[in-house]
Write a protein that holds these residues in place. Structure first.
Motif, PDB file in Angstrom:
ATOM      1  N   PRO A 193       0.818  -1.128   0.074  1.00  0.00           N
ATOM      2  CA  PRO A 193      -0.040   0.202   0.002  1.00  0.00           C
ATOM      3  C   PRO A 193       0.854   1.229  -0.033  1.00  0.00           C
ATOM      4  O   PRO A 193       0.561   2.211  -0.680  1.00  0.00           O
ATOM      5  N   LEU A 194       1.939   1.151   0.893  1.00  0.00           N
ATOM      6  CA  LEU A 194       2.914   2.394   0.721  1.00  0.00           C
ATOM      7  C   LEU A 194       3.453   2.765  -0.664  1.00  0.00           C
ATOM      8  O   LEU A 194       3.636   3.844  -1.349  1.00  0.00           O
ATOM      9  N   VAL A 195       3.738   1.607  -1.384  1.00  0.00           N
ATOM     10  CA  VAL A 195       4.633   2.010  -2.386  1.00  0.00           C
ATOM     11  C   VAL A 195       3.620   2.053  -3.540  1.00  0.00           C
ATOM     12  O   VAL A 195       3.836   3.058  -4.722  1.00  0.00           O
ATOM     13  N   TYR A 196       2.301   1.583  -3.401  1.00  0.00           N
ATOM     14  CA  TYR A 196       1.242   1.947  -4.360  1.00  0.00           C
ATOM     15  C   TYR A 196       1.037   3.405  -4.531  1.00  0.00           C
ATOM     16  O   TYR A 196       0.675   3.991  -5.467  1.00  0.00           O
ATOM     17  N   THR A 197       0.892   3.857  -3.363  1.00  0.00           N
ATOM     18  CA  THR A 197       0.055   5.302  -3.261  1.00  0.00           C
ATOM     19  C   THR A 197       1.157   6.362  -2.932  1.00  0.00           C
ATOM     20  O   THR A 197       1.072   7.563  -3.281  1.00  0.00           O
ATOM     21  N   ARG A 198       2.654   5.865  -2.830  1.00  0.00           N
ATOM     22  CA  ARG A 198       3.606   6.891  -2.884  1.00  0.00           C
ATOM     23  C   ARG A 198       4.831   6.850  -3.818  1.00  0.00           C
ATOM     24  O   ARG A 198       5.323   7.871  -4.125  1.00  0.00           O
ATOM     25  N   LEU A 199       4.885   5.737  -4.505  1.00  0.00           N
ATOM     26  CA  LEU A 199       5.795   5.528  -5.368  1.00  0.00           C
ATOM     27  C   LEU A 199       5.107   5.556  -6.831  1.00  0.00           C
ATOM     28  O   LEU A 199       5.491   6.266  -7.785  1.00  0.00           O
ATOM     29  N   ILE A 200       4.048   4.439  -7.005  1.00  0.00           N
ATOM     30  CA  ILE A 200       3.497   4.027  -8.332  1.00  0.00           C
ATOM     31  C   ILE A 200       2.552   5.330  -8.683  1.00  0.00           C
ATOM     32  O   ILE A 200       2.535   5.669  -9.783  1.00  0.00           O
ATOM     33  N   ASN A 201       1.771   5.511  -7.592  1.00  0.00           N
ATOM     34  CA  ASN A 201       0.842   6.794  -7.834  1.00  0.00           C
ATOM     35  C   ASN A 201       1.027   8.033  -6.868  1.00  0.00           C
ATOM     36  O   ASN A 201       0.326   8.028  -5.930  1.00  0.00           O
ATOM     37  N   PRO A 202       1.972   8.462  -7.030  1.00  0.00           N
ATOM     38  CA  PRO A 202       2.323   9.573  -5.898  1.00  0.00           C
ATOM     39  C   PRO A 202       1.282  10.713  -5.695  1.00  0.00           C
ATOM     40  O   PRO A 202       0.732  11.105  -6.648  1.00  0.00           O
ATOM     41  N   GLY A 203       1.084  11.004  -4.505  1.00  0.00           N
ATOM     42  CA  GLY A 203      -0.109  11.869  -4.045  1.00  0.00           C
ATOM     43  C   GLY A 203      -1.264  11.230  -3.789  1.00  0.00           C
ATOM     44  O   GLY A 203      -2.310  11.904  -3.421  1.00  0.00           O
ATOM     45  N   LEU A 204      -1.523  10.041  -4.082  1.00  0.00           N
ATOM     46  CA  LEU A 204      -2.785   9.124  -4.283  1.00  0.00           C
ATOM     47  C   LEU A 204      -3.117   8.918  -2.527  1.00  0.00           C
ATOM     48  O   LEU A 204      -4.439   8.871  -2.299  1.00  0.00           O
ATOM     49  N   GLU A 205      -2.002   8.849  -1.567  1.00  0.00           N
ATOM     50  CA  GLU A 205      -2.455   8.814  -0.258  1.00  0.00           C
ATOM     51  C   GLU A 205      -3.318   9.842   0.346  1.00  0.00           C
ATOM     52  O   GLU A 205      -3.963   9.507   1.422  1.00  0.00           O
ATOM     53  N   GLY A 206      -3.394  10.768  -0.074  1.00  0.00           N
ATOM     54  CA  GLY A 206      -4.196  12.021   0.330  1.00  0.00           C
ATOM     55  C   GLY A 206      -5.639  11.901  -0.207  1.00  0.00           C
ATOM     56  O   GLY A 206      -6.413  12.957   0.215  1.00  0.00           O
ATOM     57  N   SER A 207      -5.734  11.139  -1.162  1.00  0.00           N
ATOM     58  CA  SER A 207      -7.057  11.289  -1.916  1.00  0.00           C
ATOM     59  C   SER A 207      -8.112  10.683  -1.181  1.00  0.00           C
ATOM     60  O   SER A 207      -8.120   9.901  -0.154  1.00  0.00           O
ATOM     61  N   MET A 208      -9.692  10.928  -1.527  1.00  0.00           N
ATOM     62  CA  MET A 208     -10.519  10.475  -0.753  1.00  0.00           C
ATOM     63  C   MET A 208     -10.890   8.911  -1.009  1.00  0.00           C
ATOM     64  O   MET A 208     -11.362   8.262  -0.248  1.00  0.00           O
ATOM     65  N   MET A 209     -10.051   8.542  -2.024  1.00  0.00           N
ATOM     66  CA  MET A 209     -10.396   7.067  -2.555  1.00  0.00           C
ATOM     67  C   MET A 209      -9.501   6.165  -1.624  1.00  0.00           C
ATOM     68  O   MET A 209      -9.663   4.905  -1.473  1.00  0.00           O
ATOM     69  N   MET A 210      -8.501   6.702  -0.897  1.00  0.00           N
ATOM     70  CA  MET A 210      -7.759   5.863  -0.123  1.00  0.00           C
ATOM     71  C   MET A 210      -8.237   5.665   1.285  1.00  0.00           C
ATOM     72  O   MET A 210      -8.679   6.801   1.899  1.00  0.00           O
ATOM     73  N   GLY A 211      -8.114   4.607   2.099  1.00  0.00           N
ATOM     74  CA  GLY A 211      -8.329   4.212   3.313  1.00  0.00           C
ATOM     75  C   GLY A 211      -8.214   2.922   3.897  1.00  0.00           C
ATOM     76  O   GLY A 211      -7.432   2.392   3.083  1.00  0.00           O
ATOM     77  N   SER A 212      -8.552   2.681   4.743  1.00  0.00           N
ATOM     78  CA  SER A 212      -8.192   1.388   5.577  1.00  0.00           C
ATOM     79  C   SER A 212      -8.806   0.443   4.646  1.00  0.00           C
ATOM     80  O   SER A 212      -7.998  -0.604   4.420  1.00  0.00           O
ATOM     81  N   GLU A 213      -9.868   0.330   4.065  1.00  0.00           N
ATOM     82  CA  GLU A 213     -10.473  -0.723   3.132  1.00  0.00           C
ATOM     83  C   GLU A 213      -9.631  -0.784   1.860  1.00  0.00           C
ATOM     84  O   GLU A 213      -9.267  -1.997   1.615  1.00  0.00           O
ATOM     85  N   MET A 214      -8.948   0.259   1.417  1.00  0.00           N
ATOM     86  CA  MET A 214      -8.149   0.083   0.281  1.00  0.00           C
ATOM     87  C   MET A 214      -6.925  -0.475   0.557  1.00  0.00           C
ATOM     88  O   MET A 214      -6.282  -1.286  -0.128  1.00  0.00           O
ATOM     89  N   ASP A 215      -6.213  -0.047   1.714  1.00  0.00           N
ATOM     90  CA  ASP A 215      -5.128  -0.947   2.038  1.00  0.00           C
ATOM     91  C   ASP A 215      -5.046  -2.227   2.458  1.00  0.00           C
ATOM     92  O   ASP A 215      -4.479  -3.102   1.947  1.00  0.00           O
TER      93      ASP A 215
END
Length: 594
Positions: free
Chosen positions: A178-200
């Protein structure tokens, strides 16, 4: 086999002095003017019991159970009871004095190996953390707790806990995804509305199916499981050895054994002969009878020590802990690069399984790795990227050094249980020349048949009747045999690993090895120079324990040893293509690139 510590009495002077004393004692008895003063003195000095139990003068028609003989006696039934307690205490003390060094060797090196394992784990953890902090700073803060958890699990595994190396590594990469996906593959995605515990949670669950890190997690798990598995089994083996030693130190003695010991050690006192020593052959019969069940441990113990050798070879040889743990940083780095380079495909797969993660078609937007490939020097790295611990060359090979030290001392104890009766019948305990005690009288030499070791041989023992095996030691033997079998089944190629390692260390003939490993910086046999062994490990026929003028085998075993590199000239050739020197060069290059 000799303890090497007990000086022997001068044969000519000592025998003449003892013979004169015996003649004088016999004359005194014949003159009926004999007293039990010397017997009382020995009774008190050897702490057998209160001196008042010894009569002033010898008595006749004494109803003794063990020390029976015709003529006057300075012993009583009460004294015999005291002699039985004393001889058990003294014999157990003598056994413990010999087994102490072996027990301390095992326990000391068990601690030393564990300390070395933890040191290697600590360095590898710092090595990986520096990579994340210096190169992948966007994920480092959140990833470091997972790094700590991974190495904590590996530490528990090496200490024998019921932990799976493969499961721990896969769990680590599951948490990393989850960290690599939201910070390296798709930078900035970690702060979006679509990300949360269920996504992780979804990303963790699909990680092994999506395979975002390529083959690197599986390769890393395989390498660590092999290397750490040998280290873990070595730790368990050393614990098993300590249990065996503890059981033998507190072994119970049968009534027949105690009677034989009293007859050998103290029945001569009843006649006033407090200075006479048992004959060697007589002592061997008594001790081999008493330790018949202990001697039955000989074969499984020899197999056990052989497995210890093979496990240590497996750790520092074909499945080297240094190689495996140093490679963790490289495997994680390659895994993160793989994920970034295959970002579009990973994102498309995640969108289908876990839901849309971006508003743009990421398949058309290839992600580039966060790291750069520009050439930099290690001094230009951020302070957080520079390892805070010593560089690898300062400790590479220390585990192999500790292994060689352990094996050198272990060689002396391969036949410990078979040699124990002989060790107890050496030095000041017996007389191997004329004028000795045979259990019944003073003789010039022992004429009885001297039997061998083990339960079967005791059928012909003239001194101690062995009726049945000791149940406690029989259980210890069975447990040790089971451990040996399980170890061999778990590591079926142990013997092959040992042969491979020795050949790589400069072995030229079968049974001829050197004390120098390639990973320590030694020259291999291909350099055209003669190989000389630097370790003269004692053979089974040599003495056990400390040698005169030598250091104790267990002196400071828990400190990581400093390794002296031998044969490190530029012209040295290497027997193994994957030498530690090449690995260190690769690491330096990796630090330079990243």
């Amino acid at each position: 086999m000799s303890r090497g510590l007990c000086p022997r009495v001068n044969s000519s002077c000592g025998s003449a002095w003892i013979l004169s004393a015996l003649v004088l004692a016999v004359n005194v008895i014949g003159a009926d003017a004999y007293s039990c003063h010397e017997v009382r003195t020995a009774f008190q000095l050897r702490q057998v019991g209160p001196p008042h139990r010894v009569p002033e003068t010898p008595g006749r028609d004494v109803d003794l159970l063990v020390c029976k003989h015709q003529g006057p006696s300075c012993c009583t039934r009460k004294m015999e009871e005291s002699y039985q307690l004393a001889v058990k205490r003294e014999t157990l003390h003598n056994i413990q004095s010999y087994s102490y060094e072996l027990e301390h060797l095992i326990s000391g090196h068990s601690d030393a190996f564990q300390d070395m394992f933890q040191y290697l784990l600590s360095f590898s953890q710092g090595h990986l953390s520096s990579l994340l902090e210096g190169t992948y700073s966007s994920v480092s803060r959140q990833a470091l707790p997972h790094v700590n958890q991974l190495f904590s699990s590996l530490s528990l595994y090496l200490r024998g806990a019921n932990v799976s190396v493969e499961a721990s590594i896969h769990h680590f990469f599951n948490d990393l995804f989850p960290l690599v996906y939201t910070r390296l593959i798709n930078p900035g995605l970690e702060g979006s509305m679509m990300m949360g515990s269920e996504m992780d949670d979804c990303l963790r669950m699909i990680r092994q199916d999506v395979n975002p890190f390529g083959p690197h997690p599986a390769v890393m798990a395989q390498e660590l499981a092999g290397a750490l598995g040998a280290g873990r089994q070595l730790g368990l083996a050393l614990e098993e050895g300590l249990e065996v030693m503890n059981a033998t130190e507190h072994v119970g003695m049968s009534k027949e054994c105690v009677k034989g010991l009293v007859k050998m050690v103290y029945c001569s006192h009843c006649r006033g002969l407090t200075l006479i020593k048992p004959c060697v052959g007589y002592c061997l019969n008594v001790m081999r009878g008493c330790l018949a069940s202990v001697s039955e441990l000989d074969q499984p113990w020899r197999r056990y020590t052989s497995l210890l050798e093979q496990l240590t070879h497996a750790m520092a040889g074909h499945h080297s802990l240094e190689l495996a743990l140093l490679g963790v940083r490289g495997h994680v780095n390659e895994a993160l690069l793989y994920a970034q380079l295959h970002g579009p495909l990973i994102t498309a797969t995640v969108d289908k399984v876990c839901g849309l993660s971006t508003g743009e078609p990421t398949s058309m937007q290839p992600t580039s790795p966060e790291v750069t490939t520009s050439t930099v020097t290690s001094s230009s790295l951020p302070p957080s990227a520079a390892p805070s611990q010593p560089l690898p060359e300062q400790w590479l090979g220390q585990l192999a050094h500790l292994r060689r030290e352990f094996l050198m001392y272990l060689q002396r104890y391969k036949s410990f249980f078979a040699a124990l009766p002989e060790m107890l019948c050496e030095g000041e305990n017996v007389v191997d020349d004329s004028t000795c005690w045979s259990g019944d009288d003073v003789v010039e030499s022992y004429t009885g048949r001297v039997v061998g070791n083990g339960l079967h041989a005791q059928r012909q023992n003239p001194e101690v009747k062995v009726r049945s095996p000791n149940p406690t030691l029989a259980e210890v033997k069975e447990r040790l045999e089971l451990f040996n079998q399980e170890t061999q089944e778990r590591f079926p190629k142990l013997g092959q690993m040992e042969a491979w390692d020795e050949l790589g260390s400069g072995e030229t003939e079968e049974g001829s090895t050197t004390d120098c490993d390639d990973e320590d910086g030694c020259q291999a046999s291909g350099d055209g120079q003669d190989q000389t062994s630097h370790t003269d490990a004692s053979s089974e026929g040599k003495s056990i324990g400390r040698q005169p003028g030598s250091d104790s085998p267990h002196e400071n075993p828990s400190k990581p040893p400093s390794v002296k590199v031998i044969g490190g000239s530029p012209s040295a050739s290497w027997a193994r293509p994957w030498s530690l020197a090449l690995l260190f060069a690769a690491l330096c290059l990796q630090w330079t690139l990243f």
